[in-house]
Design a protein around this motif. Structure first.
Motif, short mmCIF file in Angstrom:
data_model
loop_
_atom_site.label_atom_id
_atom_site.label_comp_id
_atom_site.label_asym_id
_atom_site.label_seq_id
_atom_site.Cartn_x
_atom_site.Cartn_y
_atom_site.Cartn_z
N GLU A 155 0.93 -1.27 -0.13
CA GLU A 155 0.00 -0.18 0.06
C GLU A 155 0.90 1.25 0.20
OE1 GLU A 155 -3.37 2.37 -0.42
OE2 GLU A 155 -3.31 -0.03 -0.34
N ASN B 132 2.05 1.55 -3.52
CA ASN B 132 1.21 1.90 -4.58
C ASN B 132 0.90 3.44 -4.05
OD1 ASN B 132 0.70 -0.48 -5.88
ND2 ASN B 132 -0.37 -1.27 -4.19
N ASN B 133 0.94 3.84 -3.06
CA ASN B 133 0.75 5.40 -2.78
C ASN B 133 1.87 6.40 -3.61
OD1 ASN B 133 -1.57 5.19 -1.05
ND2 ASN B 133 -0.53 5.13 0.82
N LYS C 289 1.11 6.18 -7.33
CA LYS C 289 0.30 6.94 -7.62
C LYS C 289 0.62 8.55 -7.66
CE LYS C 289 -4.44 8.46 -6.16
NZ LYS C 289 -5.78 8.26 -5.63
N SER C 290 1.70 8.83 -6.79
CA SER C 290 2.20 10.22 -6.69
C SER C 290 3.15 10.60 -7.87
CB SER C 290 2.96 10.51 -5.46
OG SER C 290 4.23 9.76 -5.51
N GLY D 185 2.06 9.06 -10.95
CA GLY D 185 1.23 8.85 -12.26
C GLY D 185 1.52 7.47 -12.69
N GLN D 186 1.73 6.64 -11.85
CA GLN D 186 1.98 5.11 -12.22
C GLN D 186 0.96 4.23 -11.34
OE1 GLN D 186 4.06 4.10 -14.60
NE2 GLN D 186 4.52 6.17 -14.89
N GLU D 187 -0.02 5.01 -10.94
CA GLU D 187 -1.12 3.91 -10.34
C GLU D 187 -1.75 2.97 -11.35
OE1 GLU D 187 -3.18 7.38 -12.33
OE2 GLU D 187 -1.74 7.53 -10.72
N GLY D 188 -2.04 1.98 -10.59
CA GLY D 188 -2.35 0.62 -11.29
C GLY D 188 -1.36 -0.36 -11.77
#
Length: 87
Positions: free
Chosen positions: A36, A39-40, A43-44, A46-49
């Protein structure tokens, strides 16, 4: 503060590889919690997922964190060391 260093490699959306370390308090041993955190961070950037599992993120070693890292962990719960391809 003793921290666990999780060596992490993630394939970016453009196919390149991001290499970063997740530093977390040593008492956090649950990989789901560590993922997690990763993943946070993704996301910061721009690579979420993108896939972040035990295959991409492994406990590397334990060490004593310097003061700057300790402060960041106290504020955010973890600290990221960007190694390669993180920009």
């Amino acid at each position: 503060m003793k921290v666990a260093v999780w060596d992490t490699y993630v394939e970016k959306k453009d196919g390149d590889t991001m290499h970063f370390d997740i530093l977390a308090p040593s008492e956090i041993t649950n990989e789901i919690v560590i993922h997690e955190m990763g993943n946070n961070y993704l996301k910061s950037k721009g690579q979420e997922g993108q896939s972040l599992t035990a295959k991409e993120c492994r406990l590397c070693h334990m060490e004593i964190a310097p003061a700057e890292v300790q402060r960041a962990i106290e504020q955010n719960g973890y600290y990221i060391i960007e190694m390669e391809g993180c920009d």
